[in-house]
Design an enzyme around this catalytic site. Sequence first.
Site, PDB file in Angstrom:
ATOM      1  N   ILE A 129      -1.380  -9.732  50.319  1.00 44.50           N
ATOM      2  CA  ILE A 129      -0.219 -10.219  49.574  1.00 44.50           C
ATOM      3  C   ILE A 129      -0.305 -11.745  49.479  1.00 44.50           C
ATOM      4  CG2 ILE A 129       2.291 -10.326  49.382  1.00 44.50           C
ATOM      5  CD1 ILE A 129       2.509  -7.778  50.911  1.00 44.50           C
ATOM      6  N   TYR A 130      -0.316 -12.214  48.272  1.00 46.72           N
ATOM      7  CA  TYR A 130      -0.396 -13.646  47.981  1.00 46.72           C
ATOM      8  C   TYR A 130       0.945 -14.099  47.396  1.00 46.72           C
ATOM      9  CZ  TYR A 130      -5.429 -12.890  48.436  1.00 46.72           C
ATOM     10  OH  TYR A 130      -6.662 -12.563  48.904  1.00 46.72           O
ATOM     11  N   THR A 138      -0.063 -14.781  52.089  1.00 49.67           N
ATOM     12  CA  THR A 138       1.131 -14.698  52.941  1.00 49.67           C
ATOM     13  C   THR A 138       0.724 -14.137  54.302  1.00 49.67           C
ATOM     14  OG1 THR A 138       1.670 -12.424  52.380  1.00 49.67           O
ATOM     15  CG2 THR A 138       2.474 -14.121  50.868  1.00 49.67           C
ATOM     16  N   CYS A 187      10.187 -25.465  31.454  1.00 52.28           N
ATOM     17  CA  CYS A 187      10.590 -26.874  31.477  1.00 52.28           C
ATOM     18  C   CYS A 187      11.135 -27.327  30.131  1.00 52.28           C
ATOM     19  CB  CYS A 187       9.414 -27.750  31.883  1.00 52.28           C
ATOM     20  SG  CYS A 187       8.712 -27.280  33.463  1.00 52.28           S
ATOM     21  N   TYR A 195      -7.997 -52.012  29.690  1.00 52.74           N
ATOM     22  CA  TYR A 195      -7.057 -52.993  29.152  1.00 52.74           C
ATOM     23  C   TYR A 195      -7.350 -53.337  27.699  1.00 52.74           C
ATOM     24  CZ  TYR A 195      -5.466 -57.648  27.856  1.00 52.74           C
ATOM     25  OH  TYR A 195      -4.952 -58.705  27.158  1.00 52.74           O
ATOM     26  N   LYS A 198      -4.244 -57.852  34.221  1.00 51.40           N
ATOM     27  CA  LYS A 198      -3.910 -57.411  35.580  1.00 51.40           C
ATOM     28  C   LYS A 198      -2.897 -56.296  35.413  1.00 51.40           C
ATOM     29  CE  LYS A 198      -4.513 -62.142  37.115  1.00 51.40           C
ATOM     30  NZ  LYS A 198      -3.852 -63.417  36.803  1.00 51.40           N
TER      31      LYS A 198
END
Lengths: 565, 565
Positions: free
Chosen positions: A278-279, A273, A42, A426, A434
């Site tokens: 098998i994953y 899967t 990323c 807050y 709020k």
Amino acid sequence: MKVVIVGGVAGGATAAARIRRLDEDAKIVVFERSGFVSYANCGLPYYVGGVIKNPSELTLQTPESFWKRFKIDVRVLHEVVSIDVKEKTVSVKNLNTGQVRVESYDKLLLSTGAMPTKPQMQGTDSHNVFTLRTVEDTFNVKKFVELKKPGKVLLAGGGYISLELAENLAAKGIDVTIVQRPDQLLAPLDKDMVCAIHGKLRDKGVNIRLKSSVEKLQHENGKIKAILKDDEPIEADMVILAMGVTPDTILAKKAGLELGIKGSIVVNEFMETSETDIYAVGDAVQVKHVVTGEADLISLAGPANKQGRIAADNICGDHSIYKGSQGSSVIKVFDLTVAMTGINEKKAQKLGIDYDKIILSPLSHAEYYPKATTMTMKVIYEKSSLKLLGAQIIGHDGVDKRIDVLATAINVGLTAVQLKDLDLAYAPPYSSAKDPVNMAGFMIENISKGLVKQLHPDDIDELRERNDVILLDTRTEKEYNEGHADGFVNIPVDDLRERLNELDNTKKICVMCQTGLRSYIACRILSQTGFDCYNFSGGYRFYEMIEKDACAFGRAYQCGMDRKQ
Amino acid sequence: MKVVIVGGVAGGATAAARIRRLDEDAKIVVFERSGFVSYANCGLPYYVGGVIKNPSELTLQTPESFWKRFKIDVRVLHEVVSIDVKEKTVSVKNLNTGQVRVESYDKLLLSTGAMPTKPQMQGTDSHNVFTLRTVEDTFNVKKFVELKKPGKVLLAGGGYISLELAENLAAKGIDVTIVQRPDQLLAPLDKDMVCAIHGKLRDKGVNIRLKSSVEKLQHENGKIKAILKDDEPIEADMVILAMGVTPDTILAKKAGLELGIKGSIVVNEFMETSETDIYAVGDAVQVKHVVTGEADLISLAGPANKQGRIAADNICGDHSIYKGSQGSSVIKVFDLTVAMTGINEKKAQKLGIDYDKIILSPLSHAEYYPKATTMTMKVIYEKSSLKLLGAQIIGHDGVDKRIDVLATAINVGLTAVQLKDLDLAYAPPYSSAKDPVNMAGFMIENISKGLVKQLHPDDIDELRERNDVILLDTRTEKEYNEGHADGFVNIPVDDLRERLNELDNTKKICVMCQTGLRSYIACRILSQTGFDCYNFSGGYRFYEMIEKDACAFGRAYQCGMDRKQ
């Protein structure tokens, strides 16, 4: 136990480390096709722009560091080319030598990710046409930008990566044009919200061509001429194809694994899967959407990492369950923060859900404390059950906070009204007494109790045509004179009680103010005095954003704003 | 219907506006003792420091603006002095004229707030001794600071307001000393966490005197000599008493309303007092704690505002319920953000809850994206049920976000392990693919599954005494040499598998690293190879913070750090 993992980024790397922590004796081999393991996927667009300066920041982990810490055997530049499900082996090609050898496994994990969608068209195979998937791709893009100094870059596609690239390239003074097939950028958002992003990009000099797509790239003297569908051609020195991603499941398909949407791998809640032992995890798999309960494709790093950990647990004999994804995401677009979670309006319509929505424009923190900024928040919920369906927020500070609170609320199945009860922290530098999330709960409660009815920007053209509707703007005279929506008459909310006689109570009244708060107060006054009254959701602020966007894209009909500035 | 509201700030003002929105015909009268209505209570310390520059920012609402918008009759400088419950009237004193008149009501709402606890001692009644409650108080403090330019200010008490004042006064170059009875500042936090705040204040030149209190203020030539209990006297030019608040319920008591903790008003979930048609909200009332289910006093603006809205609903015939408070709060302490929600460890101990806790030190966002900062996060949960009890976080960016996500999780009753499933929004500038909140869930799951056992800083003195324990530091040699805890030997985690023979497996091993992550990996290696192993929670980073604080306060025994710098 011998575990073979295909793909050493995000889910694959997470799973490998977790398996080791659970099983000191397992033999763990990771095959990674690129030259890098567990890299900062990323972060790639930010390296192109120089926000991340040192390439080593992207590649903190190495095969050596994995071996030292975890005794995990990571082989980069190794591509798994086939799986023999019966023999429980994989064939692996060493991309340096070309040699193929067979490796056995007891458990196999596929973390093959997704690949950039590459359109079938002429001219993509050139030194100045790129995609961005791996560290190598990034180095190539960056090298081209620095050496060739392209004046004009065309980004084909308008999703996350495209927008991050646009920002990073524009920061370098490059003239960027984004071409996008749909009528908006960032498809996970609804179009009304995206107007703010279009506006920001325009302000920053990024060109946007919507409802178009690149059909062909013509090359001449190092220059590219992009032929577009339904639009004028664009000249560019560089093209980056960022038209979304497709699950990279060639391997799974060849092995006969059950496939789902767009060829993604079908897995159960244990990340198994259709084949025993098998994953699969990450962008290559189909997930259950938390909100819709339906199968979906959600290519994000958070889910991939979580799935990796869960697959590891199950590979090691535990029973860990993946509960699904809800598409929570956030993106920086210049100084804007854009975030979303759950489903959008488009999706709710597609599923035939009877939903409603609110738009609010709360401040990031107390107005009287310096640097408060306004955000635009949209919350979508099911009308009958009031169940939260999704949210989208655009603004600056505090956007990521509110989307995570809403994501949590959606994850646990709260109703929209329950948002009002959340006890959030807050102090003036951080929020308001709020909180915006509480405010959303208050607003939806008011609607659900019948205290106020709403109209939306979509309704306005029809309303303007009707004789039985009064369009009322309840802002101050000054605000009204500075710009208002066509057809609206002005009575400031503070004068309304005294001027009720100016309104025909046989007509429907549609009330607008700047953000929807004063018009709500006006609606309460009006409906308690016998008027049939509707609050214009989002107010003039939201309306103006949408109108400006429509004008900028040269909408055929006249813009519905009377601006005297 | 005629509604009389006593107190026009926070809950009172919110209720008044909501009642009008619900009932256009109600007669609404608000009596406010001070000269201002609906002022920015929480902004007062920031006006003293000049962060908020314009006093009008604190008082955006006026009696005139309330009348114009809501037709609410706000009478400032009017003190309600008694309630006649049977006759349904209040006696109101006009503080300008001294005149008392009787006002009838159909519904009465008490929003009388809390008053600064004023100790019974000599010398508080002087022009240079202050409290901070109203706008007038703030103007007085500010005027004194600007005109008299005090060189030294003594803050009696070490809670929220005191710390905010300390920051604002220190920023003006004033020498500030805080005197506090308990052995830590900010009582809502646990002492281990508060060490970071003590350290920050010391760094900024603020003096802290703990386990002491002001007994007497002696005045001579405009100077104050504060006589302390168990400590040396302090000279100051100004004293501000900020020793917490007490519910202001003289009126309620006189009227015979049922009172609870510290004289607070007892209300039911509809915010009704023990007397028909009398409601109460805000700092004056006793609430149900969301986590403990017990009656509690929680003086915060968020709950007050929510309660005001709920009382208004019920006054107008609806059935709105207040679900309780959980003490979510956040405070800026110089560049630190300090936040908490739920109950702390002290409270859990007091209630006899069998709890456990984790300490983690996650980054605010992806390490490779610029400006990531480390936060310290503590999560407390019940051992048997894994129910989340509370959290405390100290750091910079993103602290307020994580506390709000945790507050939401606590509010809906999630288990600590469920934190791992939350689908939160990730992009490098905002978070990590495994968000700190997810990480907390992973860690607690590991503990609950028995994958790792923990020890805490409290345990270390005892561990040092024992012969059957090896204290192991698994950081790099370099890190170890730069500073480590007394008695710890060093084997870097990456060398551990090769050096297991150096460890006596008949002994218990307590493993430390910098933050707890590498030591966890070490623990997994060790426990899978037959060692009885414990992870030192929070790592050296947390330990060092606590030790430094102990040293700074002159702990009798030697500091347990071997620092070679």
